[in-house]
Scaffold this motif. Structure first.
Motif, short mmCIF file in Angstrom:
data_model
loop_
_atom_site.label_atom_id
_atom_site.label_comp_id
_atom_site.label_asym_id
_atom_site.label_seq_id
_atom_site.Cartn_x
_atom_site.Cartn_y
_atom_site.Cartn_z
N GLU A 110 65.68 29.45 -19.37
CA GLU A 110 65.07 29.26 -20.71
C GLU A 110 64.78 27.79 -20.95
O GLU A 110 63.81 27.45 -21.61
N THR A 111 65.68 26.94 -20.45
CA THR A 111 65.46 25.50 -20.64
C THR A 111 64.18 25.09 -19.93
O THR A 111 63.33 24.41 -20.49
N VAL A 112 64.08 25.52 -18.68
CA VAL A 112 62.89 25.17 -17.91
C VAL A 112 61.64 25.72 -18.58
O VAL A 112 60.64 25.01 -18.75
N SER A 113 61.71 26.97 -19.05
CA SER A 113 60.47 27.52 -19.59
C SER A 113 60.12 26.90 -20.94
O SER A 113 58.95 26.71 -21.25
N SER A 114 61.13 26.51 -21.72
CA SER A 114 60.73 25.85 -22.97
C SER A 114 60.22 24.45 -22.69
O SER A 114 59.29 23.97 -23.36
N GLY A 115 60.76 23.79 -21.66
CA GLY A 115 60.23 22.49 -21.28
C GLY A 115 58.79 22.60 -20.80
O GLY A 115 57.94 21.78 -21.14
N LYS A 116 58.55 23.65 -20.06
CA LYS A 116 57.20 23.86 -19.54
C LYS A 116 56.21 24.10 -20.68
O LYS A 116 55.07 23.64 -20.67
N THR B 282 47.00 22.75 -28.40
CA THR B 282 47.02 23.37 -29.71
C THR B 282 48.02 24.51 -29.66
O THR B 282 47.91 25.48 -30.33
N VAL B 283 48.99 24.35 -28.82
CA VAL B 283 49.82 25.50 -28.50
C VAL B 283 51.08 25.57 -29.34
O VAL B 283 51.96 26.36 -29.10
N GLY B 284 51.17 24.74 -30.33
CA GLY B 284 52.25 24.98 -31.27
C GLY B 284 53.49 24.15 -31.04
O GLY B 284 54.37 24.10 -31.88
N THR B 285 53.57 23.49 -29.90
CA THR B 285 54.75 22.69 -29.68
C THR B 285 54.39 21.21 -29.67
O THR B 285 55.15 20.39 -29.23
N GLY B 286 53.23 20.90 -30.11
CA GLY B 286 52.75 19.53 -30.06
C GLY B 286 53.46 18.64 -31.06
O GLY B 286 54.42 19.04 -31.69
N PRO B 287 52.96 17.41 -31.17
CA PRO B 287 53.50 16.50 -32.17
C PRO B 287 53.51 17.20 -33.52
O PRO B 287 52.66 18.02 -33.82
N ASN C 49 53.05 21.85 -21.37
CA ASN C 49 51.68 22.33 -21.35
C ASN C 49 50.99 22.19 -22.70
O ASN C 49 49.78 22.07 -22.79
N GLY C 50 51.80 22.17 -23.76
CA GLY C 50 51.21 22.00 -25.07
C GLY C 50 50.85 20.55 -25.37
O GLY C 50 49.88 20.27 -26.06
N THR C 51 51.63 19.62 -24.85
CA THR C 51 51.47 18.23 -25.27
C THR C 51 51.12 17.27 -24.14
O THR C 51 50.28 16.41 -24.31
N CYS C 52 51.73 17.42 -23.04
CA CYS C 52 51.60 16.43 -21.98
C CYS C 52 50.46 16.78 -21.01
O CYS C 52 49.92 15.91 -20.34
N ALA C 53 50.12 18.08 -20.98
CA ALA C 53 49.21 18.56 -19.93
C ALA C 53 47.82 17.96 -20.02
O ALA C 53 47.15 17.81 -19.01
N HIS D 164 48.53 14.81 -18.11
CA HIS D 164 49.25 14.93 -16.83
C HIS D 164 48.90 16.21 -16.07
O HIS D 164 49.42 16.41 -14.97
N GLY D 165 48.03 17.05 -16.66
CA GLY D 165 47.60 18.25 -15.95
C GLY D 165 48.44 19.46 -16.30
O GLY D 165 49.66 19.34 -16.50
N PRO D 166 47.83 20.63 -16.36
CA PRO D 166 48.55 21.86 -16.66
C PRO D 166 49.63 22.10 -15.61
O PRO D 166 49.37 21.92 -14.42
#
Ligand code: HEC
Length: 415
Positions: free
Chosen positions: A329-335, A301-306, A339-343, A346-348
């Motif tokens: 920044e790329t890595v952190s936005s990917g993370k 529910t972290v705002g970057t979801g679908p 964490n918002g959608t895949c975690a 696939h785990g946090p």
């Protein structure tokens, strides 16, 4: 209520120990003429962070505060401090901790998973408070002593949880996926399943409050099935932690009584190691205290979801991002997307104990084909296997950033 100067107090809460802030407060007091008698005599409050809607653990309803809130009250009393609350709906375990506890909105959070892996050195813990885990819920006449006893039975499992993973490969057990412990209890009650393998504390609470105690609850233990809980603090709160540790032994009885009051299963746990039982290190990270159970609380529910608006296809897939060149920044936005959608599958932070969906093994698994595999899998998904297609959800740039993040977590070992 004690007198307060809302705006400034609020800002300064975060900077409680910073001298600058004390200065601002003094200045503000002078300016607003509030510099009355010293408040020094008044004990500092013990500020507890809790979720307002998370029974049996916490609630902002004073008539039914929940286990953690009542433990907090007992602790505050033992410490001789008044208690105050910072209510925060914890949809996402680690994020909640970051915003509230590490953001200095409160001093303590009760019931965090006692694990150095949880948030690294930023969070320190009291001594152990209790153990929580998944439980097998069934009619009282059914005794379940291990995974073998589930054979031939219809078993409700919570989506994306260790029990689901554990039973995934058992053809002789009929699985019924449910989204919450609540749904699991209902399926049991309606005769749709014989056993529910769900988050124990909530099963206990519902059994007590809704089902008149008619079910037997067998707690399980094992990796990703159970973990110890404690009071968590920011690492700067060592003093408080030590005082809490000193106070906890005298509260043992109170805590035991409260656990009974809130229906927490008090049985002896059975050890569960099934076929595909979790073998990697304690990585099914409990996310702490949402009542749907740990894995559920990771739902994005972290705002970057679908639902993210798709922007221009700026970077073509060939625009290689490898860990050496990817910008932080790329890595952190990917993370963040991860964490918002895949975690929740696939785990946090991609920490996942089930190998099949452990994305830290991508490089080990595919080597030079890793990038292509990643790209086709995230675009097209593997719908038959439970991996959704994401091409209508994210831009190429966003996929690149997820990929850049995944590169930073690839396993170095060759197992
Ligand atoms: C609903 C659960 C779910 C979600 C959400 C999910 N995945 Fe998956 N994913 C799976 C499953 C299950 C598999 C394994 C499919 C299989 O067995 O082939 C998988 C496989 C993969 C693979 C291939 C792994 C391999 O070793 O072949 C990649 C890469 C992947 N997912 C990336 C992602 C990314 C990135 C996201 C977020 C945008 C995501 N997944 C979200 C369930 C999910």
């Amino acid at each position: 209520m004690r007198p307060s100067r809302p705006g400034i107090d609020k800002e300064c809460r975060g900077l409680r120990r910073a001298r600058a802030c004390a200065g601002i407060l003094a200045l503000a007091a002078t300016l607003t003429g509030l510099a009355g008698p010293s408040r020094g005599a008044e004990a500092e409050p013990f500020r507890l962070c809790a979720d307002p809607t998370n029974l049996p653990f916490s609630s902002d309803d004073p008539s039914q505060p929940g286990l953690y809130v009542e433990i907090g009250q007992a602790l505050a009393q033992a410490l001789g401090q008044p208690i105050t609350y910072d209510w925060y709906k914890s949809y996402f375990g680690k994020r909640t901790v970051r915003v509230t506890l590490l953001g200095k909105q409160c001093d303590a959070m009760i019931g965090l998973p006692l694990s150095d892996d949880f948030m690294g050195p930023a969070v320190i813990f009291s001594r152990k408070l209790g153990t929580e885990g998944y439980a097998l819920v069934a009619n009282t006449n059914q005794v379940i002593g291990g995974i073998g006893d589930l054979k031939g039975k219809r078993v409700a499992v919570q989506f994306a949880t260790t029990p689901q993973n554990l039973l995934a490969e058992r053809d002789d057990i009929e699985k019924v996926t449910v989204l919450s412990p609540d749904e699991g209890m209902k399926a049991l009650d309606q005769g749709k399943v014989d056993v529910a393998f769900i988050w124990g504390p909530v099963a206990g609470w519902l059994n007590k409050t809704t089902y008149g105690g008619r079910y037997r609850i067998q707690t399980t233990e094992g990796e990703g099935l159970s973990w110890d809980t404690a009071v968590g603090f920011a690492k700067t709160s060592k003093d408080l932690r030590d005082r809490v540790n000193a106070a906890l032994p005298q509260l043992e009885r109170t805590i035991a009584e409260l656990s009974v009051k809130y229906g927490l299963p008090g049985d002896r746990a059975i050890r569960f190691t099934g076929a595909s039982a979790v073998t990697r290190q304690a990585s099914d990270e409990p996310a702490a205290e949402k009542n749907d159970g740990p894995a559920q609380s990771l739902h994005g529910t972290v705002g970057t979801g679908p639902g993210v608006v798709k922007v221009a296809n700026a970077a073509p897939p060939e625009a290689k991002a490898d860990s050496a060149t990817a910008r932080p920044e790329t890595v952190s936005s990917g993370k963040e997307i991860f964490n918002g959608t895949c975690a929740h599958c696939h785990g946090p932070d991609a920490v996942q104990s089930e190998r099949r969906i452990d994305l830290r093994l991508l490089n080990h698994r595919y080597g030079d084909d890793m990038r292509t595999k990643f790209w086709t899998t995230v675009q097209e998904g593997r719908p038959a296997k439970g991996m959704p297609a994401w091409k209508d959800v994210y831009t190429d740039d966003q996929f690149e950033s997820i990929y850049a993040f995944l590169l930073t977590v690839q396993s170095q070992s060759n197992d």
